[in-house]
Design a protein around this motif. Structure first.
Motif: not given
Length: 465
Positions: A171-177, A181-191
């Motif tokens: 589930f964590g890998a799916a959320v990170a993916a 996909q939709f938030a780019g680098t900002t999404g990765l930092r949020a993760v």
């Protein structure tokens, strides 16, 4: 000499009679262990959030070349290899709950440091911190199961925690993916920020968890009253070292999905990349759904024989994988599915008894050091498998599968006769002030001071990394 298999340990808590659906599904009695279960899920969720995307994260947030990032991550991992040996004595002194809480805090600090990495040396440093926390957790996780399990239920607990780790990591890998996909680098930092928070929460859950029936630790025990013990005792214990060596075969097997499957299926067999993803989902889904049921089948059988069966199933799976390089193209996908099904069955059959034996065969007063030795099979296997398996594949499509099958059959030979040794460890992994001796126990799992286990393809990838 008693030639029976190690007996499950006794507990001060009376066993509960199996009831209905819980017994059918092979689930243990969960009473009083909600925080322990939640911490397992959260730990796995955090690993799934970040570990699958660590390389991508640093390629997006730094100007470093890919090769330099990979080298920095590898060096940080290698520098953490001695950690289990340092954790073992700590486990024997203060018990697993405190040690696991510290490991989670260390992991939280490491992931928080990812936000500030700009140079290679910083990646090495914080990868070392993250892997130190991970090694602390996996070395200590099996004794936590000893604390949670009622009499005769250790294998069920090992199976349940394995299922939860697969669910959380997937589930964590799916959320990170999705965030990538939709938030780019900002999404990765949020993760990364979210992952830091999950480890802090897991540390609180474990440190505040009070297992049902846990007794207070003695306030002051004279050193003379404590049995002496050191790593020399572990190194002189040849049957236990055979178990550690045999487990190395299962560790190498666990590395097939994260290290070998994709490059073999796409490069050698010319299968589509989505096939590999589907096979990984098949593996993790089956483990998540069926692990406890398979453990129920094996819990009343000789753990040595069950472990040998799992090694044989691995050898069959590797023979199937290797044979696919010679079959017609139309049969490759069906063959991959069949091989992964056998491989997954071996994983589910072998996990609980290996953890069981790792605990039951250890001397109680230095259980932590024994678990550190057992975890060594995971740290060494995880470190060498990428270079060994890919180098063998470079020599020809059959070589890695021949190597893995041969090692699995060697594991069968190594475990023969281990059931003839009486179990020695069984009390809860934390010292207790009990007036009556507690009989030895359900061994469990994966690592020198009960730890953890590994991996699970994804879990050991995420867990025993």
């Amino acid at each position: 000499m008693d030639n029976s298999a190690p007996r499950p340990s006794q507990s001060a808590r009376p066993p509960q009679p199996p009831r209905g659906l819980r017994h059918l599904l092979g689930l243990p009695d969960l009473t009083g262990n909600g925080r322990f279960l939640a911490a397992n899920v959260i730990d796995s969720l955090g690993n799934g959030l970040v570990l699958a995307f660590t390389v991508v994260y640093f390629t997006r947030t730094t100007d470093l070349p890919l090769v330099e990032i990979g080298a920095a991550l590898t060096l940080g991992h290698l520098l953490s290899l001695p950690v289990p040996a340092l954790v073992g004595p700590l486990l024997d002194r203060i018990g697993p709950r405190a040690v696991v809480a510290v490991g989670n805090l260390v992991s939280a600090g490491g992931f928080l440091g990812f936000l500030f990495c700009r140079q290679a040396w910083m990646i090495v440093l914080f990868q070392l911190v993250v892997q130190t926390g991970s090694n602390i957790y996996w070395t200590s996780s099996r004794p936590l199961v000893v604390l949670a399990a009622r009499e005769g239920e250790r294998q069920r607990w090992f199976a349940l925690t394995s299922s939860l780790r697969n669910i959380g990591a997937g589930f964590g890998a799916a959320v990170a993916a999705l965030l990538l996909q939709f938030a780019g680098t900002t999404g990765l930092r949020a993760v990364v920020v979210a992952n830091t928070a999950t480890f802090l929460l897991a540390a609180w859950l474990i440190s505040s968890w009070r297992p049902t029936g846990e007794q207070p630790r003695p306030t002051a025990a004279a050193p003379a009253d404590r049995p002496a013990g050191s790593y020399r005792d572990v190194l002189r214990d040849l049957p236990y070292l055979r178990l550690v060596a045999a487990n190395l075969g299962f560790v190498l097997a666990a590395m097939v999905l994260p290290v070998l499957l994709a490059v073999y299926a796409t490069g050698t067999l010319h299968s589509a990349a989505w096939i590999v993803g589907a096979l990984v989902v098949l593996n993790t889904g089956l483990v998540a759904l069926a692990q406890t049921t398979v453990a129920r089948w094996g819990e009343h059988r000789n753990p040595v024989r069950v472990l040998a069966l799992a090694a044989i199933l691995n050898a069959v799976a590797f023979a199937l994988f290797g044979a696919l390089s010679a079959v017609p193209g139309w049969a490759v996908e069906a063959g991959l599915v069949l091989a992964v099904l056998v491989y997954t069955l071996a994983e589910m059959v072998g996990g609980p008894p290996s953890n069981e034996l790792s605990v039951a065969m250890a001397k109680e007063h230095i259980q932590g050091r024994y678990q550190a030795a057992f975890q060594l099979s995971w740290t060494i296997g995880g470190a060498v498998s990428p270079v060994v398996l890919t180098a063998l594949l470079g020599r020809g499509p059959l070589w890695p599968w021949v190597f893995l099958a041969a090692f699995s059959l060697l594991s069968v030979l190594l475990v023969q006769g281990l059931g003839g040794r009486p179990a020695k460890s069984a009390e809860p992994a934390e010292p207790v002030a009990s007036a009556e001796p507690v009989a030895s126990a359900d061994p469990a799992a994966t690592a020198p001071a009960p730890a953890a286990p590994a991996p699970v393809a994804s879990a050991e990838v995420s867990g025993a990394a």
